[in-house]
Enzyme design. Structure first.
Site, PDB file in Angstrom:
ATOM      1  NE  ARG A  46      -2.974   0.336   3.278  1.00  0.00           N
ATOM      2  CZ  ARG A  46      -2.295   0.488   4.430  1.00  0.00           C
ATOM      3  NH1 ARG A  46      -1.547   1.568   4.626  1.00  0.00           N
ATOM      4  NH2 ARG A  46      -2.355  -0.432   5.361  1.00  0.00           N
ATOM      5  CE1 TYR A  98     -16.939  11.562 -15.350  1.00  0.00           C
ATOM      6  CE2 TYR A  98     -15.717  11.487 -13.289  1.00  0.00           C
ATOM      7  CZ  TYR A  98     -16.543  10.882 -14.229  1.00  0.00           C
ATOM      8  OH  TYR A  98     -16.967   9.598 -14.020  1.00  0.00           O
ATOM      9  CG  ASP A 170      -8.958  16.647 -14.209  1.00  0.00           C
ATOM     10  OD1 ASP A 170      -8.242  16.091 -15.054  1.00  0.00           O
ATOM     11  OD2 ASP A 170     -10.005  16.143 -13.757  1.00  0.00           O
ATOM     12  CE  LYS A 195     -11.788   8.545 -18.437  1.00  0.00           C
ATOM     13  NZ  LYS A 195     -11.763   9.054 -17.125  1.00  0.00           N
TER      14      LYS A 195
HETATM   15  O1  P1T Z   1     -12.779   7.599 -14.010  1.00  0.00           O
HETATM   16  P1  P1T Z   1     -11.614   7.984 -13.141  1.00  0.00           P
HETATM   17  O2  P1T Z   1     -10.307   7.391 -13.557  1.00  0.00           O
HETATM   18  O3  P1T Z   1     -11.905   7.813 -11.689  1.00  0.00           O
HETATM   19  O4  P1T Z   1     -11.391   9.569 -13.381  1.00  0.00           O
HETATM   20  C1  P1T Z   1     -12.339  10.538 -13.075  1.00  0.00           C
HETATM   21  C2  P1T Z   1     -12.191  11.724 -13.995  1.00  0.00           C
HETATM   22  C3  P1T Z   1     -11.534  12.855 -13.543  1.00  0.00           C
HETATM   23  N1  P1T Z   1     -11.344  13.937 -14.335  1.00  0.00           N
HETATM   24  C4  P1T Z   1     -11.776  13.949 -15.619  1.00  0.00           C
HETATM   25  C5  P1T Z   1     -11.552  15.161 -16.450  1.00  0.00           C
HETATM   26  C6  P1T Z   1     -12.436  12.831 -16.134  1.00  0.00           C
HETATM   27  O5  P1T Z   1     -12.840  12.880 -17.409  1.00  0.00           O
HETATM   28  C7  P1T Z   1     -12.668  11.700 -15.317  1.00  0.00           C
HETATM   29  C8  P1T Z   1     -13.416  10.511 -15.816  1.00  0.00           C
HETATM   30  N2  P1T Z   1     -14.224  10.779 -16.922  1.00  0.00           N
HETATM   31  C9  P1T Z   1     -15.039   9.869 -17.547  1.00  0.00           C
HETATM   32  C10 P1T Z   1     -15.185   8.602 -17.150  1.00  0.00           C
HETATM   33  C11 P1T Z   1     -15.748  10.397 -18.730  1.00  0.00           C
HETATM   34  O6  P1T Z   1     -16.252   9.611 -19.563  1.00  0.00           O
HETATM   35  O7  P1T Z   1     -15.790  11.618 -18.884  1.00  0.00           O
END
Ligand code: P1T
Length: 379
Positions: A46, A98, A170, A195
Site C-alpha cells: 500500500r 467531469y 485536472d 484516459k
Molecule cells: O474515471 P476515473 O479514472 O476515476 O477519473 C475521473 C475523472 C476525472 N477527471 C476527468 C476530467 C475525467 O474525465 C474523469 C473521468 N471521466 C469519464 C469517465 C468520462 O467519460 O468523462
C-alpha cells in the site's frame, strides 16, 4: 531529455536481478526484512511497490514534476487532494467539469463542511470576486469536460500566489504531451490515467504530480492512510501505454481537427466545441498554454432533443457508445444522461450540457473511416 525520450525511458531501469528491460510486475503485498526496519526501501505494497515507483517516476518526469503519486482511479486522486482541506475551507471550481468530480465535491465533501463554488473559471473576474480568507483551493479542469472550455492556468497561478491558495489542474484532456500545468505555476496536476495516459481502455487509475516536497509528503501520507492505490499489473499496463503517448496524441490531434472541421459543415449540427477553432473563446489561451488541441470534440444538434441525439448515438458503428475517453478507439457519449447525469439539469444546462450535446473521443483510426461512420449515423 525531450518528451518522447522521457515517455520511453524516465523512471525505468533494467531489473537489478535479471536485467529484464521491462519493469517486472511486482505482484507482492509485502517484502521480507532482515531485521525489523532493515529492508530495501519497500515494506508493504500500500505504501510502495517497485512497479508503481517506476510509473510514478515516469509520470513525474512527463509533468516536469519532482514527485508523482498513483491512485486506484482518477476519483481516488481527487479525493486525496480535497483531503488536504478541513471543515470551513472553501474551493473555487470550474462549473463545467467531469460529473464525478462535481459529485464527490457536492455529495461527499460538502457533508464534511467544505464549501464549493462552481463558476465559469474562463472568466477570472467572476472567480476572483469569490476569493476570501477561507479559500484554500482552485480546482481547474482545462480543457473542460465536456464543453472544451479553456482556463488560463498562468493567470490562476498568479491569483493563487497572491492569496496563498493551492492551484490544482485536472490535466486529463490535455495530457502532459499538450500541456504541463506545473510549468505554468500550478501546485498540483491531477490525471484520470484511465484516459490518454493508459490509452488502451484497459485500466482505471489516477495520478497526482507536484514539485513541493512538503506537499508531496502530505499527499503521500493521505494516499497511504486512505489506501486508494493501484495494483502492480495496472501500473505495468500504464507504463506500456505511456511509451506511445506522444505518437497517439499527435494522431488524436490530427483526427480531432479533421472531424471538428467536418462537423461544422453538417446541416443537422448546430454548434461544434473544439478549442482549435479561431472563433473558440478560449483559442488564444489554448494556443498559449497547449501545443495542440486534443482529440475531444463536442457538438449539439439543431433538433435539441434526447430523441435526435439518441438516433446518432446508437447509429455509429466505429464510434462505440460508452463512458470514458482517451483510448485508441473512438467513443461517442451523451453527457446529459451518462458522464454528467449527476449534475442537476438546471446546473448542467447553464454550462451548455443540453439534451442534444454529443461528446466524441476521437481515436487514432483512419479519419476517413471515422467520417464515413458519422456521416452514416447523421443521415
Ligand atoms: O474515471 P476515473 O479514472 O476515476 O477519473 C475521473 C475523472 C476525472 N477527471 C476527468 C476530467 C475525467 O474525465 C474523469 C473521468 N471521466 C469519464 C469517465 C468520462 O467519460 O468523462
Amino acid at each position: 531529455m525531450k518528451f518522447a525520450t522521457k515517455a520511453i525511458h524516465a523512471g525505468i531501469e533494467p531489473d537489478p536481478t535479471t536485467g529484464a528491460i521491462m519493469t517486472p510486475i511486482y505482484q507482492t503485498s509485502t517484502y521480507v526484512q532482515a531485521a525489523p526496519g532493515d529492508h530495501k526501501g519497500y515494506e508493504y505494497s500500500r505504501t510502495q511497490n517497485p512497479t508503481r515507483t517506476a510509473l510514478q517516476k515516469n509520470l513525474a518526469a512527463l509533468e516536469n514534476a519532482k514527485h508523482g503519486l498513483c491512485f486506484s482511479s482518477g476519483m481516488g486522486a481527487i479525493d486525496c487532494v480535497v483531503k488536504l482541506l478541513k471543515p470551513g475551507d472553501e474551493v473555487i471550481s470550474c462549473n463545467d467539469l467531469y460529473g464525478g468530480s462535481y459529485r464527490i465535491f457536492t455529495k461527499i465533501f460538502e457533508q464534511y463542511g467544505i464549501k464549493f463554488h462552481f463558476v465559469p473559471m474562463q472568466d477570472i473576474s467572476t472567480a476572483e470576486k469569490l476569493v476570501n480568507k477561507n479559500t484554500k483551493l482552485f480546482w481547474v479542469e482545462t480543457p473542460t469536460n465536456p464543453m472544451l472550455n479553456v482556463i488560463d492556468i498562468a493567470a490562476y497561478s498568479a491569483l493563487a500566489k497572491k492569496h496563498n491558495i493551492l492551484l490544482a489542474v485536472d490535466n486529463t484532456f490535455a495530457t502532459p504531451y499538450l500541456q504541463t500545468p506545473l510549468s505554468l505555476g500550478a501546485d498540483i496536476v491531477m490525471h484520470s490515467v484511465t484516459k490518454y495516459l493508459g490509452g488502451h481502455s484497459d485500466v482505471v487509475m489516477g495520478a497526482l504530480c507536484v514539485n513541493d516536497d512538503e506537499l508531496a509528503q502530505r499527499l503521500a501520507f493521505i494516499q497511504n492512510s486512505c489506501g486508494a492505490v493501484p495494483g502492480p499489473q495496472d501500473c505495468f499496463l500504464v507504463l506500456r501505454g505511456i511509451k506511445t503517448l506522444h505518437l497517439r496524441m499527435q494522431r488524436h490531434c490530427e483526427n480531432g481537427e479533421i472531424i471538428a472541421n467536418w462537423l461544422v459543415k453538417q446541416p443537422k449540427v448546430d454548434k461544434v466545441y473544439w478549442p482549435g477553432f479561431p472563433t473558440h473563446p478560449g483559442h488564444a489561451v489554448a494556443k498559449k498554454q497547449m501545443c495542440g488541441f486534443g482529440g475531444m470534440v463536442s457538438f449539439t444538434l439543431k433538433d435539441n432533443s434526447i430523441e435526435a441525439a439518441t438516433k446518432i448515438l446508437s447509429g455509429t458503428k466505429l464510434f462505440s457508445l460508452a463512458e470514458s475517453l482517451g483510448g485508441v478507439e473512438s467513443l461517442i457519449g451523451h453527457p446529459a444522461t451518462m458522464t454528467h447525469a449527476s449534475i442537476p439539469k438546471k446546473e448542467r444546462e447553464k454550462t451548455g450540457v443540453v439534451d442534444s450535446l454529443i461528446r466524441l473521443s476521437i481515436g487514432i483510426e483512419d479519419a476517413e473511416d471515422l467520417i464515413e461512420d458519422l456521416k452514416n449515423s447523421l443521415s
